[in-house]
Motif scaffolding. Structure first.
Motif, PDB file in Angstrom:
ATOM      1  N   PHE A 142     107.474  16.681  62.720  1.00 20.07           N
ATOM      2  CA  PHE A 142     107.588  18.264  62.705  1.00 20.07           C
ATOM      3  C   PHE A 142     106.156  18.665  62.660  1.00 20.07           C
ATOM      4  CE2 PHE A 142     110.467  21.670  60.491  1.00 20.07           C
ATOM      5  CZ  PHE A 142     110.212  22.545  61.398  1.00 20.07           C
ATOM      6  N   GLY A 143     105.382  18.480  61.588  1.00 17.68           N
ATOM      7  CA  GLY A 143     104.306  19.093  61.770  1.00 17.68           C
ATOM      8  C   GLY A 143     103.277  18.704  62.970  1.00 17.68           C
ATOM      9  N   GLY A 144     103.279  17.317  63.480  1.00 21.12           N
ATOM     10  CA  GLY A 144     102.764  17.185  64.613  1.00 21.12           C
ATOM     11  C   GLY A 144     102.787  17.766  65.682  1.00 21.12           C
ATOM     12  N   PHE A 145     104.109  18.075  65.864  1.00 17.51           N
ATOM     13  CA  PHE A 145     104.586  18.537  67.541  1.00 17.51           C
ATOM     14  C   PHE A 145     104.728  20.096  67.401  1.00 17.51           C
ATOM     15  CE2 PHE A 145     105.085  14.157  67.847  1.00 17.51           C
ATOM     16  CZ  PHE A 145     104.703  13.868  69.239  1.00 17.51           C
ATOM     17  N   LEU A 146     104.650  20.793  66.092  1.00 15.80           N
ATOM     18  CA  LEU A 146     104.847  22.168  66.276  1.00 15.80           C
ATOM     19  C   LEU A 146     104.079  23.281  67.219  1.00 15.80           C
ATOM     20  CD1 LEU A 146     105.566  22.961  62.447  1.00 15.80           C
ATOM     21  CD2 LEU A 146     106.796  23.780  64.382  1.00 15.80           C
ATOM     22  N   LEU A 147     102.786  22.968  67.239  1.00 12.79           N
ATOM     23  CA  LEU A 147     102.078  23.777  68.322  1.00 12.79           C
ATOM     24  C   LEU A 147     102.641  23.492  69.734  1.00 12.79           C
ATOM     25  CD1 LEU A 147      98.475  23.959  66.938  1.00 12.79           C
ATOM     26  CD2 LEU A 147     100.247  25.701  66.857  1.00 12.79           C
ATOM     27  N   LEU A 148     102.970  22.369  69.999  1.00  8.63           N
ATOM     28  CA  LEU A 148     103.178  21.983  71.281  1.00  8.63           C
ATOM     29  C   LEU A 148     104.736  22.510  71.541  1.00  8.63           C
ATOM     30  CD1 LEU A 148     102.835  20.280  74.141  1.00  8.63           C
ATOM     31  CD2 LEU A 148     104.105  18.200  72.866  1.00  8.63           C
ATOM     32  N   GLY A 149     105.596  22.592  70.488  1.00  5.61           N
ATOM     33  CA  GLY A 149     107.005  22.868  70.799  1.00  5.61           C
ATOM     34  C   GLY A 149     106.935  24.496  70.850  1.00  5.61           C
ATOM     35  N   GLY A 150     105.954  25.124  70.106  1.00  6.03           N
ATOM     36  CA  GLY A 150     105.848  26.563  70.263  1.00  6.03           C
ATOM     37  C   GLY A 150     105.476  26.949  71.553  1.00  6.03           C
ATOM     38  N   ARG A 151     104.350  26.365  72.270  1.00  3.52           N
ATOM     39  CA  ARG A 151     103.825  26.529  73.373  1.00  3.52           C
ATOM     40  C   ARG A 151     104.907  26.304  74.592  1.00  3.52           C
ATOM     41  NH1 ARG A 151     102.039  30.772  75.946  1.00  3.52           N
ATOM     42  NH2 ARG A 151     100.521  30.361  77.641  1.00  3.52           N
ATOM     43  N   MET A 152     105.550  25.210  74.631  1.00  2.00           N
ATOM     44  CA  MET A 152     106.450  24.774  75.516  1.00  2.00           C
ATOM     45  C   MET A 152     107.786  26.014  75.546  1.00  2.00           C
ATOM     46  SD  MET A 152     105.723  22.116  76.955  1.00  2.00           S
ATOM     47  CE  MET A 152     107.235  21.467  77.870  1.00  2.00           C
ATOM     48  N   ALA A 153     108.029  26.401  74.447  1.00  2.00           N
ATOM     49  CA  ALA A 153     108.929  27.759  74.511  1.00  2.00           C
ATOM     50  C   ALA A 153     108.467  28.787  75.408  1.00  2.00           C
ATOM     51  CB  ALA A 153     109.345  28.238  72.964  1.00  2.00           C
ATOM     52  N   ASP A 154     107.341  29.000  75.287  1.00  2.00           N
ATOM     53  CA  ASP A 154     106.684  30.093  76.227  1.00  2.00           C
ATOM     54  C   ASP A 154     106.617  29.743  77.668  1.00  2.00           C
ATOM     55  OD1 ASP A 154     106.349  31.983  74.030  1.00  2.00           O
ATOM     56  OD2 ASP A 154     104.437  30.909  73.559  1.00  2.00           O
ATOM     57  N   LEU A 155     106.266  28.431  77.772  1.00  2.00           N
ATOM     58  CA  LEU A 155     106.146  27.903  79.244  1.00  2.00           C
ATOM     59  C   LEU A 155     107.396  27.500  79.997  1.00  2.00           C
ATOM     60  CD1 LEU A 155     103.032  25.563  78.394  1.00  2.00           C
ATOM     61  CD2 LEU A 155     102.906  27.749  79.589  1.00  2.00           C
ATOM     62  N   VAL A 156     108.178  27.229  79.353  1.00  2.00           N
ATOM     63  CA  VAL A 156     109.597  26.519  80.225  1.00  2.00           C
ATOM     64  C   VAL A 156     110.814  27.214  79.796  1.00  2.00           C
ATOM     65  CG1 VAL A 156     108.451  24.544  80.438  1.00  2.00           C
ATOM     66  CG2 VAL A 156     110.112  24.729  78.839  1.00  2.00           C
ATOM     67  N   GLY A 157     110.749  28.156  78.869  1.00  2.00           N
ATOM     68  CA  GLY A 157     111.959  28.938  78.257  1.00  2.00           C
ATOM     69  C   GLY A 157     112.331  28.761  77.054  1.00  2.00           C
ATOM     70  N   ARG A 158     112.562  29.724  76.223  1.00  2.00           N
ATOM     71  CA  ARG A 158     113.029  29.488  74.801  1.00  2.00           C
ATOM     72  C   ARG A 158     114.109  28.792  74.616  1.00  2.00           C
ATOM     73  NH1 ARG A 158     110.820  34.300  75.806  1.00  2.00           N
ATOM     74  NH2 ARG A 158     108.495  34.686  74.941  1.00  2.00           N
ATOM     75  N   ARG A 159     115.107  29.418  75.620  1.00  2.00           N
ATOM     76  CA  ARG A 159     116.466  28.971  75.260  1.00  2.00           C
ATOM     77  C   ARG A 159     116.545  27.260  75.759  1.00  2.00           C
ATOM     78  NH1 ARG A 159     120.758  28.095  78.960  1.00  2.00           N
ATOM     79  NH2 ARG A 159     122.983  28.372  78.284  1.00  2.00           N
TER      80      ARG A 159
END
Length: 505
Positions: free
Chosen positions: A89-106
């Motif tokens: 969870f802690g390791g991938f959070l920043l990546l997960g947040g930016r991916m939501a902006d880049l490829v779509g939140r849904r």
């Protein structure tokens, strides 16, 4: 730019939108337009995912002893059932947040929920301890993509102002209820079989997945977000965060000043420094470094660290005190903590109105005053403390503090952040929650481990609990002071503007 911490109505609109917070708002700060099926369906879908993550965080911890006994795992190995989730969870959070902006939140939300469900299913059916640990790591990765995507979906689908405050209040209430009721659900399921603590979340995840596919609208990704992906940034920040969380989790066992711990910390800092260099030169950075100059976001992340760090540590100390020293069963302990969940469920849905009236910073101040009082009162515990007069007051204060501070921190973090960076902002906030929980709990554990046997075994154990509680008091009291200063400073410009004479026409 709107402000979000002064007295009076709080506005939390994104940068560049000065009027959205005033639309559809009455004199009492409540939204005048009721929500339809789409709004409620969207909210229920993302709330289910957040509730599931919070619930799972707590209830699997209760299932650890049966998992160890059933699968024949050593103590050193079984602690990774909990730690591997925090690591993913802690390791991938920043990546997960930016991916939501880049490829779509849904899209990121749905993928995250599906990954969580697969990991949970594997953990529930396997007979190998190593596979349970791996499954928990996969679940942590799924949550790292789901959490920031879910919050950014709410922020971008509800108008800024009272409606958004209300939606965020309901959303965070679900998470808070999950954290507080996880003990009860985990205790009940473990009585049947520890496997149900993995299998029940599969059902909830599938329901959230179906709801998300049906009810969450497709989002339009900005053109500038479709540029080349920052692979170097993704690798360095994910590796750096993984090592940082790993070092914090392992430090109480290996020693904070051991060569191994210091080496892992050094490697983590080196990777995070490399990430900063990469981001300053990348054409399409994973993290726009200017976002970290957003005081509301950084302040909210630090508050988040204090909230979950002290709250999880209190549950840890309280659980040990009631089960180990007092001999209570897991279900008796769960019932003792039940008032927290009941108060959160009652207060949190109304937190949006409170935020609109008093402002996020004063809500956080009020929450941490209650936290500090709760931890101070719990210092009165002894070997024969009565529940009603010694334990319950602390429980009730936490039940009040959590729904005041938790939604306010989420609203503050996403204030003054553009829509195309909401996922990343949510990732920064969630990183604060997870790293704070890991760091504060590690410090509390290390403090409790100091020899306190001078007054006998029972007294020594109590002294260890009290030492850990003093850490929580210190963190909470410092947070009260810092957030109160920030609230006063934020209110000063508005007061000066109100006192200024009106120029003649």
């Amino acid at each position: 730019m709107a402000t979000s911490g002064e007295l009076g109505e709080v506005r939390v609109e994104p940068a560049g939108d000065e009027k959205a917070g005033d639309e559809k708002a009455g004199n009492d700060g409540t939204a005048q337009e009721s929500w339809g099926l789409r709004e409620w369906g969207l909210l229920v879908s993302v709330c289910a995912a957040f509730f599931l993550d919070a619930l799972d965080n707590i209830m699997v911890g209760i299932a650890v002893p049966p998992i160890q006994a059933d699968l024949g795992m050593s103590t050193a190995a079984v602690q990774w059932v909990v730690s591997s989730y925090v690591l993913g969870f802690g390791g991938f959070l920043l990546l997960g947040g930016r991916m939501a902006d880049l490829v779509g939140r849904r899209r990121v939300f749905l993928v995250g929920v599906a990954v969580f469900a697969v990991g949970s299913l594997i953990g529930g059916v396997t007979d190998e301890g190593l596979m349970v640990i791996a499954a928990r790591f996969v679940m942590g990765i799924g949550a790292a993509f789901t959490a920031p995507a879910a919050l950014s979906i709410i922020i971008t689908n509800f108008p800024a102002g009272p409606q958004r405050n209300r939606a965020v209040g309901i959303y965070t209430a679900c998470g808070a209820v999950g954290y507080s009721t996880g003990v009860i659900v985990g205790g009940a399921l473990t009585e049947i079989s520890w496997r149900w603590t993995f299998l029940l979340p599969v059902v909830v995840a599938v329901a959230a997945l179906i709801g998300g596919i049906t009810l969450i609208p497709r989002d339009v990704v900005p053109d500038r977000a479709r540029g080349s992906f920052d692979v170097a940034g993704a690798v360095t920040v994910t590796a750096g965060m993984l090592l940082l969380v790993h070092a914090v989790v392992e430090a109480p066992d290996t020693g904070w000043l051991s060569a191994r711990t210091l080496l892992v910390f050094a490697a983590s800092l080196a990777l995070l420094a490399a990430f900063g260099v990469v981001e300053s030169r990348a054409a399409h950075p994973l993290l726009r470094l200017g976002l970290l100059r957003n005081r509301s976001l950084v302040g909210a992340a630090l508050v988040a660290a204090a909230i979950l760090g002290t709250y999880m540590s209190f549950q840890f100390i309280g659980g040990l005190y009631l089960q180990t020293l007092r001999g209570w069963s897991p279900m008796e302990m769960a019932l003792a903590f039940l008032p927290i969940g009941l108060l959160i469920a009652a207060i949190a849905p109304r937190s949006g109105k409170l935020i609109s009236r008093f402002g996020v910073r004063w809500m956080i101040v009020a929450g941490f005053v209650a936290y500090t009082a709760s931890y101070l009162l719990f210092l009165r515990i002894d070997e024969n403390s009565g529940y009603l007069w010694v334990i319950l007051p602390s429980i009730l204060l936490i039940g009040i503090a959590f729904p005041l501070s938790f939604p306010a921190a989420n609203v503050q973090a996403t204030s003054n952040v553009a829509d195309d960076e909401q996922g990343l902002a949510a990732g920064v906030l969630q990183t604060g929650y997870q790293v704070g929980a890991a760091v504060v709990l590690a410090v509390v554990t290390a403090t409790m481990a100091v020899d306190h046997t001078g007054g006998g075994e029972g007294a020594g154990t109590l002294d260890g609990y009290r030492a850990g509680l003093w850490v929580l008091v210190a963190v909470s009291a410092v947070t009260v002071v810092l957030t109160a200063v920030a609230a006063v400073r934020a209110a000063a410009p508005r007061r000066a503007s109100a006192d200024a004479p009106t120029p003649p026409r």
